[in-house]
Design a protein around this motif. Structure first.
Motif, mmCIF file in Angstrom:
data_model
loop_
_atom_site.group_PDB
_atom_site.id
_atom_site.type_symbol
_atom_site.label_atom_id
_atom_site.label_comp_id
_atom_site.label_asym_id
_atom_site.label_seq_id
_atom_site.Cartn_x
_atom_site.Cartn_y
_atom_site.Cartn_z
ATOM 1 N N ASP A 432 19.772 7.118 22.207
ATOM 2 C CA ASP A 432 19.505 7.953 22.081
ATOM 3 C C ASP A 432 18.280 8.296 21.484
ATOM 4 O OD1 ASP A 432 22.305 8.852 22.266
ATOM 5 O OD2 ASP A 432 22.944 7.974 20.601
ATOM 6 N N ASN A 433 17.358 7.081 22.184
ATOM 7 C CA ASN A 433 15.664 7.074 21.413
ATOM 8 C C ASN A 433 14.800 7.434 23.220
ATOM 9 O OD1 ASN A 433 12.806 6.864 20.875
ATOM 10 N ND2 ASN A 433 13.749 6.427 19.171
ATOM 11 N N PRO A 434 15.202 7.840 23.811
ATOM 12 C CA PRO A 434 14.061 7.753 25.238
ATOM 13 C C PRO A 434 12.996 7.321 24.755
ATOM 14 C CG PRO A 434 14.196 9.611 25.057
ATOM 15 C CD PRO A 434 15.695 9.369 24.359
ATOM 16 N N ARG A 435 12.314 7.621 24.067
ATOM 17 C CA ARG A 435 10.968 7.422 23.776
ATOM 18 C C ARG A 435 11.323 6.103 23.672
ATOM 19 N NH1 ARG A 435 6.806 8.647 20.080
ATOM 20 N NH2 ARG A 435 4.593 8.789 21.787
ATOM 21 N N ARG A 436 11.556 4.923 22.528
ATOM 22 C CA ARG A 436 11.602 3.977 22.371
ATOM 23 C C ARG A 436 12.388 3.000 23.945
ATOM 24 N NH1 ARG A 436 10.399 -0.029 20.152
ATOM 25 N NH2 ARG A 436 11.663 -1.742 19.234
ATOM 26 N N ARG A 437 12.993 3.639 24.419
ATOM 27 C CA ARG A 437 13.105 3.026 25.628
ATOM 28 C C ARG A 437 12.116 3.270 26.325
ATOM 29 N NH1 ARG A 437 15.420 5.192 30.090
ATOM 30 N NH2 ARG A 437 16.204 4.424 31.979
ATOM 31 N N MET A 438 11.498 4.342 26.455
ATOM 32 C CA MET A 438 9.847 3.841 27.692
ATOM 33 C C MET A 438 9.466 2.984 27.221
ATOM 34 S SD MET A 438 7.361 7.024 28.501
ATOM 35 C CE MET A 438 6.889 8.273 26.473
ATOM 36 N N ALA A 439 8.870 3.317 25.606
ATOM 37 C CA ALA A 439 7.857 1.672 25.092
ATOM 38 C C ALA A 439 8.312 0.498 25.152
ATOM 39 C CB ALA A 439 8.161 1.932 23.369
ATOM 40 N N LEU A 440 9.458 -0.195 25.691
ATOM 41 C CA LEU A 440 9.835 -1.459 25.989
ATOM 42 C C LEU A 440 9.738 -1.287 27.275
ATOM 43 C CD1 LEU A 440 13.597 -1.555 24.522
ATOM 44 C CD2 LEU A 440 11.349 -2.538 23.247
ATOM 45 N N ILE A 441 9.907 -0.590 28.255
ATOM 46 C CA ILE A 441 9.812 -0.068 29.466
ATOM 47 C C ILE A 441 8.455 -0.922 29.353
ATOM 48 C CG2 ILE A 441 9.248 1.013 32.015
ATOM 49 C CD1 ILE A 441 11.889 1.834 31.411
ATOM 50 N N PHE A 442 7.048 -0.127 29.296
ATOM 51 C CA PHE A 442 5.914 -0.233 29.176
ATOM 52 C C PHE A 442 5.243 -1.612 28.365
ATOM 53 C CE2 PHE A 442 4.776 4.421 28.602
ATOM 54 C CZ PHE A 442 4.828 4.720 30.059
ATOM 55 N N ARG A 443 6.363 -2.490 27.146
ATOM 56 C CA ARG A 443 5.872 -3.235 26.939
ATOM 57 C C ARG A 443 5.575 -4.172 27.650
ATOM 58 N NH1 ARG A 443 8.916 -3.199 21.495
ATOM 59 N NH2 ARG A 443 8.212 -5.500 21.735
ATOM 60 N N TRP A 444 6.946 -3.968 28.775
ATOM 61 C CA TRP A 444 7.433 -5.095 30.301
ATOM 62 C C TRP A 444 6.481 -5.618 30.673
ATOM 63 C CZ3 TRP A 444 6.580 -5.397 35.587
ATOM 64 C CH2 TRP A 444 7.039 -5.965 36.042
ATOM 65 N N TYR A 445 5.151 -4.392 30.968
ATOM 66 C CA TYR A 445 4.076 -4.595 31.626
ATOM 67 C C TYR A 445 3.070 -5.438 31.083
ATOM 68 C CZ TYR A 445 -0.006 -3.932 34.022
ATOM 69 O OH TYR A 445 -2.013 -4.444 34.504
ATOM 70 N N LEU A 446 2.508 -5.710 29.996
ATOM 71 C CA LEU A 446 2.064 -5.686 28.677
ATOM 72 C C LEU A 446 2.857 -7.379 28.665
ATOM 73 C CD1 LEU A 446 1.698 -2.656 26.022
ATOM 74 C CD2 LEU A 446 -0.110 -3.833 27.702
ATOM 75 N N GLY A 447 4.101 -7.255 28.441
ATOM 76 C CA GLY A 447 3.956 -9.008 28.610
ATOM 77 C C GLY A 447 4.253 -9.970 29.223
ATOM 78 N N MET A 448 4.886 -9.420 30.576
ATOM 79 C CA MET A 448 4.520 -9.775 32.095
ATOM 80 C C MET A 448 2.761 -10.184 32.102
ATOM 81 S SD MET A 448 7.190 -10.557 33.136
ATOM 82 C CE MET A 448 6.611 -11.256 34.460
ATOM 83 N N SER A 449 2.071 -9.501 31.901
ATOM 84 C CA SER A 449 0.204 -9.785 32.621
ATOM 85 C C SER A 449 -0.309 -10.821 31.806
ATOM 86 C CB SER A 449 -0.020 -7.973 31.973
ATOM 87 O OG SER A 449 0.165 -7.797 30.860
ATOM 88 N N SER A 450 -0.056 -10.668 30.783
ATOM 89 C CA SER A 450 0.037 -12.180 30.188
ATOM 90 C C SER A 450 0.484 -13.338 30.606
ATOM 91 C CB SER A 450 0.152 -12.285 28.621
ATOM 92 O OG SER A 450 1.074 -12.632 28.152
ATOM 93 N N ASP A 463 -4.087 -8.127 37.572
ATOM 94 C CA ASP A 463 -3.847 -7.006 36.871
ATOM 95 C C ASP A 463 -3.146 -8.786 34.438
ATOM 96 O OD1 ASP A 463 -2.223 -5.111 37.209
ATOM 97 O OD2 ASP A 463 -1.277 -6.390 38.188
ATOM 98 N N TYR A 464 -4.373 -9.509 35.435
ATOM 99 C CA TYR A 464 -4.056 -10.541 33.932
ATOM 100 C C TYR A 464 -4.607 -9.931 32.829
ATOM 101 C CZ TYR A 464 -4.204 -14.609 37.518
ATOM 102 O OH TYR A 464 -3.637 -15.599 38.344
ATOM 103 N N GLN A 465 -4.255 -10.799 31.244
ATOM 104 C CA GLN A 465 -4.056 -9.845 30.651
ATOM 105 C C GLN A 465 -4.793 -11.264 30.417
ATOM 106 O OE1 GLN A 465 -2.342 -8.457 26.773
ATOM 107 N NE2 GLN A 465 -0.893 -8.972 27.513
ATOM 108 N N ILE A 466 -5.802 -11.500 29.419
ATOM 109 C CA ILE A 466 -6.347 -12.413 29.325
ATOM 110 C C ILE A 466 -7.383 -12.056 27.836
ATOM 111 C CG2 ILE A 466 -8.105 -14.976 29.580
ATOM 112 C CD1 ILE A 466 -8.231 -14.464 32.764
ATOM 113 N N TRP A 467 -7.091 -12.864 27.132
ATOM 114 C CA TRP A 467 -7.450 -12.732 25.379
ATOM 115 C C TRP A 467 -8.659 -13.770 25.519
ATOM 116 C CZ3 TRP A 467 -1.954 -14.844 24.638
ATOM 117 C CH2 TRP A 467 -0.658 -13.084 24.738
#
Length: 540
Positions: A432-450, A463-467
């Protein structure tokens, strides 16, 4: 350092004659384990080691003198004794195992402290790493990263339990916005009183902070409410609860300036004095038996920067970005090559995966990567819309074709599979929280990029995320033209050795400059390869 006066001229006597050649001056100053004399001769100012001095006579006059200064003497002797290391130097943690077991082992064997990058790893991966560390460097000191995970508290609890089960005696706590029960539990679980009544802190905490108010939380004893809660839950003993108010939560505070990853990009000359003043005020209030040590991190990519940190009062220094470009790091050769080309202006801030919803950012390399721009776009969409279903069709199509390269529903199914294993609470919070679901989907890209960066996924190089922080560009500029210019020659022990040895060299030249001497620009510390025998000698 001392200088002579016209009334009583100190003169040097020895075999040969000091050379005024810049290379000879550099060579003399580089012999750090011996005192160095700067003398005036008929061919100009020269440098020499050895010999003797006396007042009067006909020897060349001594203009200045610097004592021996080995790199092992830089920083705090208390830090070295407390952690059982030879150098006041620490290889800081980089998440996802980038600060790898190999990196920790290499530094530990040469007398440096290093922190394993446990953040972002699954419990079984951390357990395997801890087993390897116990087997490969038995008895040698090391640290393990404990990162604040406000969105995934279970990960923090599981990590602390693992550390306690494996007998980890030192953690590097990073990215903490506030204290947590898990962190306090780790600290207090190592408290005991010896037969004389002295409090022994078996579990050491090195807290990496960038704000004064956060530093103060770590410098004070654990909050009474958290202590009482842990005692009520049976996670600490009555004795440990009783001793909690006698010790600070952290033994060491690292003032983290403009670094890679989570950072507030504070300039070190502005941040470090503030943290030191807070430490001194709290020490006057609590009168700890062992005062808290304050170290420095961020922007430390050259010997001059390291020497400057020690000159400002840092007890120890911490490096990060420069280690990621070394052969032992847990990232890909492709990333090491890109890092070796970075300039100081090639860094930018981007949304952080672990604190995405909070708007927290971290510093990354923008050279050759679309990640910073795409991650920023995702956060703006998160702010504008209430869920994936609310996205305009054209926007959704762009995300699926250019950023995610797959349908968003397919990405969601991967999120479900991932968090079912890692942290099921994350999924229950999306009901019952579609915005939270969207956050997890967007975090997929952020996590996978590293992950794409560390594994060297060629198809996702854009798409490399290099700290990375500006220290990387500073380091590259310094080693240009030397053997360390090639990524294949960069080992963490060579980098650590040259930064510390170079810092001692720069400390000596700074003393000479304060005496009014101007050294030739070619008399700068240059890294040259050391053979095994030399490394053993400087490490002993």
């Amino acid at each position: 350092m001392s200088t002579s006066t016209p009334q009583q001229t100190v003169r040097w006597y020895g075999q040969g004659y000091p050379s005024a050649d810049p290379a000879a001056i550099h060579q003399a100053l580089s012999r750090l384990e011996q005192p160095c004399y700067i003398v005036a001769g008929p061919h100009g100012i020269g440098a020499v080691v050895g010999g003797a001095t006396a007042v009067g006579g006909d020897g060349p006059p001594v203009l200045a003198f610097v004592p021996a200064l080995s790199p092992q003497r830089l920083g705090s002797a208390e830090f070295r004794a407390a952690h059982g290391v030879r150098y006041s130097y620490m290889g800081g943690a980089m998440a996802g195992g980038i600060a790898s077991v190999e990196m920790v082992v290499a530094l530990a064997r040469r007398g440096f402290l290093a922190s394993f990058g446990a953040a972002g790893l699954l419990a079984e991966d951390i357990a395997r790493a801890l087993t390897r560390l116990r087997e490969e460097i038995p008895g040698l000191p090391y640290a393990v990263n404990l990162i604040h995970s406000p969105s995934e508290q279970r990960l923090e609890r599981d990590a602390v339990q693992l550390f306690l089960d494996h007998g980890v005696r030192c953690v590097e706590a990073s990215a903490y916005l506030d204290l947590t029960p898990s962190l306090v539990r780790y600290r207090l679980a190592g408290l005991r009183a010896d037969p004389s009544g002295r409090v022994v802190t078996e579990n050491r905490v090195i807290a990496k902070v960038s704000r004064g108010e956060t530093a103060e939380r770590f410098m004070r004893p654990a909050p009474a409410a958290l202590v009482e809660g842990l005692l009520a839950d049976g996670l600490i003993s009555g004795e440990q609860a009783r001793l909690a108010h006698l010790v600070p939560l952290a033994d060491d505070i690292t003032a983290e300036a403009d670094s890679g990853g989570h950072t507030d990009r504070r300039p070190l000359p502005a941040l470090l004095p503030v943290i030191l003043r807070i430490r001194d005020a709290i020490q006057r209030e609590h009168r700890y038996a062992r005062p808290i040590r304050v170290g420095a991190a961020g922007g430390l990519g050259t010997p001059a920067a390291v020497a400057g940190a020690f000159a400002m009062g840092a007890a120890y220094v911490v490096t990060g970005s420069v280690n990621q470009a070394c052969v032992e790091s847990g990232t890909s050769p492709a990333v090491r090559e890109v890092l070796a080309q970075a300039d100081i202006a090639d860094c930018v801030m981007a949304p952080a995966a672990d604190m995405f919803e909070m708007g927290v950012e971290l510093q990354v390399l923008r050279r050759g990567s679309m990640f910073p721009m795409r991650a920023g776009q995702l956060y703006r969409l998160y702010q504008m819309y209430d869920g994936i279903e609310a996205l305009p069709e054209a926007e959704r199509r762009r995300l699926e074709t250019q950023v995610f390269r797959r349908p968003l529903e397919e990405v969601w199914q991967e999120c479900v599979a991932y968090f079912s294993r890692r942290d099921p609470d994350q999924l229950s919070r999306t009901e019952d929280n579609p915005r939270r679901r969207m956050a997890l989907i967007f975090r997929w890209y952020l996590g996978m990029s590293s992950r794409w960066a560390t594994t060297g996924e060629r198809d996702r190089a854009a798409d490399y995320q290099i700290w990375c922080g500006p220290a990387m560009g500073s380091f590259n500029s310094w080693v240009s033209g030397s053997y360390l210019n090639s990524p294949g020659n960069r080992t963490v022990t060579d980098v650590a050795h040259h930064l510390m040895r170079g810092a001692a060299y720069h400390t000596r030249t700074a003393q000479l400059r304060s005496a009014g001497l101007t050294l030739p620009s070619t008399a700068e510390y240059v890294p040259v390869p050391l053979d095994t025998a030399e490394l053993e000698e400087v490490a002993s």
